[in-house]
Design an enzyme around this catalytic site. Structure first.
Site, mmCIF file in Angstrom:
data_model
loop_
_atom_site.group_PDB
_atom_site.id
_atom_site.type_symbol
_atom_site.label_atom_id
_atom_site.label_comp_id
_atom_site.label_asym_id
_atom_site.label_seq_id
_atom_site.Cartn_x
_atom_site.Cartn_y
_atom_site.Cartn_z
ATOM 1 N N ASN A 34 7.965 0.384 12.855
ATOM 2 C CA ASN A 34 6.547 0.026 12.780
ATOM 3 C C ASN A 34 6.033 -0.658 14.051
ATOM 4 O O ASN A 34 4.937 -1.212 14.048
ATOM 5 C CB ASN A 34 6.278 -0.877 11.568
ATOM 6 C CG ASN A 34 6.756 -0.247 10.287
ATOM 7 O OD1 ASN A 34 6.416 0.883 9.978
ATOM 8 N ND2 ASN A 34 7.580 -0.971 9.536
ATOM 9 N N GLU A 69 -6.501 -1.141 9.094
ATOM 10 C CA GLU A 69 -6.757 -2.561 9.322
ATOM 11 C C GLU A 69 -7.580 -2.713 10.586
ATOM 12 O O GLU A 69 -7.745 -1.764 11.353
ATOM 13 C CB GLU A 69 -5.441 -3.326 9.469
ATOM 14 C CG GLU A 69 -4.602 -2.871 10.666
ATOM 15 C CD GLU A 69 -3.206 -3.437 10.666
ATOM 16 O OE1 GLU A 69 -2.699 -3.742 9.571
ATOM 17 O OE2 GLU A 69 -2.618 -3.578 11.747
ATOM 18 N N GLU A 81 0.836 -1.183 0.000
ATOM 19 C CA GLU A 81 0.000 0.000 0.000
ATOM 20 C C GLU A 81 0.881 1.247 0.000
ATOM 21 O O GLU A 81 2.078 1.179 0.336
ATOM 22 C CB GLU A 81 -0.926 0.024 1.212
ATOM 23 C CG GLU A 81 -0.204 0.143 2.542
ATOM 24 C CD GLU A 81 -1.141 0.047 3.730
ATOM 25 O OE1 GLU A 81 -2.292 -0.366 3.528
ATOM 26 O OE2 GLU A 81 -0.716 0.376 4.841
#
Length: 681
Positions: A235, A288, A200
């Site tokens: 992350n 998500e 993405e």
């Protein structure tokens, strides 16, 4: 209600679930690998079952081994915690086939929302704004490059079944897309048993804000506010807080209503989290949905008074939610700092070993959770709360096989400013020895102007610590407070030394008053005048600090009152002084007579050994592969080898042009920190 549940997890989350189950009168079963035989969650549970070797893919994520433990103990339900099997639809189906309740959402919801590719398609069809990307299965690295070009760099390569920062890479060009694709696949296969990858668009300067939802099996659903999770490294979330200092009430409501609608669309029933990217104009985009309990759930509990684990258990038991949306109130502010077994001075590389000292700050109960009698410990009451969710103990070992997080330190207070201050004191009071850990870095974040102002994005760490964490330079005012405390401590040490030696009758009168305190490259000439209530420490410029404390020599934690304000110091002995750690700084503090200080200034500095022609292993880990051979000429940035530690692959690269003269390792070798991997000419 269930009489016995099994926790299909380990570490702090297993301990966390056990606490709520115990409060509810439910017996618990722990599972453990060889590495966790003496773990805290094993000790806390009513029963424990051994399930195999240390690697998770041979124990904790082997469904049949968990099923055997369920059959052996007669557990009626299973709480999966987070990670491992928590978002595995096959596991939920296996439990259903066995007639065992899954303390989580239905398998269909896991499949729909737990899979990031499928969840994005569903969200898009439902009219939810999503980040541009490719949702299909990517076969190989070249296809990953082609798709990345179409989307436009930078892109994010993510494991479809991923979580916790595993299987994620940012690519800014074709080469990084190829390399990131393979590394993400490897990590995804190792951590989740599913190597599917999607791509993405990577949104620059975003905030990561998530909504906590809670739904039952009767069509009811609520959102419990949001959590700000923007401070991340690789992350992986490091600091979380609730509520977000950025959202307004209108945006919070819109995000919450959208999150609940999405959950209801897939028949969700349990606690879950819908994650969003939010830009500077408060536009939000669905990322998500995590179909499980989040690591950072305690901050939501602290501001709402809702025990999320209890609610998950009750929903799994078929009960309706006892609260409606109008019952949800956000009170005060909560902050969570994740304590990791990693060395911030070595680019946050994992650290393993024995916890020779592990003394968390005292837990304090306050806020909505305490008022609703849902506190998880026997903590005293106060105006601000301190909570530490942990799965380790002093003398225990930190293993290389699992995630490096060892505790979640949380504070709550009526305001954000007060919660931050409570966290500062709690971090200074947290004693950890024997391993590398990120407590100094967390302290630095709590004092950072951008964090204090609430002006942070997911690029905060990369932007504010571009060269990594090199410690903290304390301002002069704080150095003076520490210098005053050190001078007062030194006086106590000298009195003890005189008393033990038996050389003096009036020990206090014979101890000197004039001392030079040296720290952070500065000398402070001081005069110490003591009385029964404390000491007045005067500096050469005429300023003075009043210091009071009950600190005694040998005590590793000192709590001082300096001019009416609390100062908490971790204290260790060194030659002619103390090693003092406070607010992220690690200081060698020398206290000498004026003459000794004069002579010390003439001493030469020790020269560190030259390791510039060696590649040293930066962490304890396993050599995955070696990419060069003896005699190869390597260029700056060239990949040399890959080291795996705590489920993460770390690529080591050449710092400059050189020729490989020796390789001392091979794939499969286990190495300690600073072992020589290869040498160069």
């Amino acid at each position: 209600m269930f009489k016995k549940i099994l926790i299909a997890n380990r570490g702090e989350i297993a301990c966390r679930v056990i606490k709520t189950a115990r409060k509810m009168g439910i017996k618990t079963v722990a599972v453990y690998s060889d590495a966790d035989r003496n773990a805290l969650h094993v000790e806390m549970a009513d029963e424990a079952v051994h399930i195999g070797p240390p690697p998770a893919n041979q124990s904790y994520i082997v469904i049949e081994k968990i099923m055997e433990a369920i059959r052996a103990t007669g557990a009626e339900a299973v709480h999966p915690g987070y990670g491992f099997l928590s978002e595995n639809a096959k596991f939920a189906e296996a439990l259903a086939a066995e007639g065992v309740a899954f303390i989580g959402p239905p398998s269909g919801a896991i499949e729909a929302m737990g899979d990031k590719i499928t969840s994005k398609k569903i969200a898009k069809e439902a009219g939810v704004s999503t980040v541009p990307g490719y949702m299909g299965i990517i076969e190989d690295a070249e296809e990953a490059v082609r798709i990345s070009r179409e989307i436009g760099y930078p892109v994010m390569l993510k494991a479809s079944a991923g979580g916790g920062g595993k299987g994620m890479r940012i690519a800014w060009n074709d080469e990084e897309a190829r390399e990131g694709f393979q590394s993400s696949k490897n990590e995804a296969a190792s951590s989740f048993g599913d190597d599917r990858i999607f791509i993405e668009k990577f949104v620059t300067q975003p905030r990561h804000i998530e909504i906590q939802v809670l739904c039952d099996g009767h069509g009811n659903g609520v959102y419990l506010g949001e959590r700000e999770c923007s401070i991340q490294r690789r992350n992986q979330k490091v600091v979380e807080e609730a509520p977000s200092p950025f959202l307004d009430e209108a945006t919070r409501r819109a995000m919450g209503e959208q999150a609940v609608a999405l959950a209801k669309a897939v028949g969700y029933a349990s606690a879950g989290t819908v994650e969003f990217i939010v830009d500077g104009d408060r536009n939000f985009y669905f990322l998500e949905m995590n179909t499980r309990l989040q690591v950072e759930h305690p901050v939501t509990e602290l501001i709402t008074g809702v025990d999320l684990v209890e609610q998950m258990i009750r929903v799994a038991n078929g009960e309706k939610l006892a609260l409606a949306q109008e019952d949800v109130a956000l009170t005060g502010w909560a902050i969570e700092n994740r304590l990791y077994a990693e060395d911030p001075y070595r680019n946050f590389l994992p650290s393993i070993g024995r916890l020779t000292r592990y003394r968390p700050p005292e837990e304090i109960a306050a806020g909505p959770l305490a008022e609703n009698d849902r506190w998880h410990g026997d903590a005293p009451r106060g105006e601000a709360a301190v909570r530490n969710d942990t799965g380790v103990y002093e003398g225990g070992e930190i293993s290389m096989y699992y995630d490096p997080m060892i505790a979640k330190l949380c504070t709550w207070a009526p305001t954000r400013e007060a919660a931050i201050e409570q966290m500062r004191v709690a971090l200074d009071s947290f004693e950890v020895e024997g391993i590398g850990h990120n407590l100094p870095f967390l302290s630095a974040v709590m004092d950072h102007p951008k964090f204090i102002a609430g002006e942070m994005t997911t690029a905060f760490i990369a932007e504010e610590f571009p060269e990594g964490f090199e410690g903290v330079e304390l301002p002069d005012a704080e150095l003076r407070r520490i210098a005053a405390a050190a001078a007062a401590m030194h006086r106590v040490v000298e009195i003890r030394r005189a008393r033990v030696s038996g050389r003096m009758d009036n020990h206090e009168r014979k101890v000197g008053r004039d001392w030079v305190v040296t720290l952070q490259g500065q000398d402070y000439a001081t005069v110490v005048d003591a009385d029964r209530a404390g000491a007045t420490v005067r500096f050469a410029d005429g300023t003075a600090h009043r210091v009071a404390s009950d600190w005694t020599p040998g005590c590793q934690l000192g709590v001082f009152d300096v001019d009416g304000e609390e100062l908490v110091l971790k204290v260790g002995p060194i030659s002619s002084g103390f090693r003092i750690r406070s607010r992220g700084a690690d200081l060698d503090v020398h206290v000498r007579t004026p003459r000794a200080a004069e002579l010390a200034a003439l001493m030469p500095e020790k020269v560190e050994p030259d390791t510039s022609k060696m590649l040293l292993c930066p962490m304890p880990g396993l050599i995955v592969n070696v990419d060069v051979e003896v005699g190869d000429e390597v260029q700056e940035g060239q990949r040399l080898c890959t080291v795996e530690a705590m489920k993460m692959e770390n690529v080591l690269r050449a710092e400059r042009k050189a020729v490989v003269s020796a390789i001392n390792v091979a794939a499969g070798d286990s190495l300690a920190v600073d072992e020589i991997i290869m040498e160069f000419e």
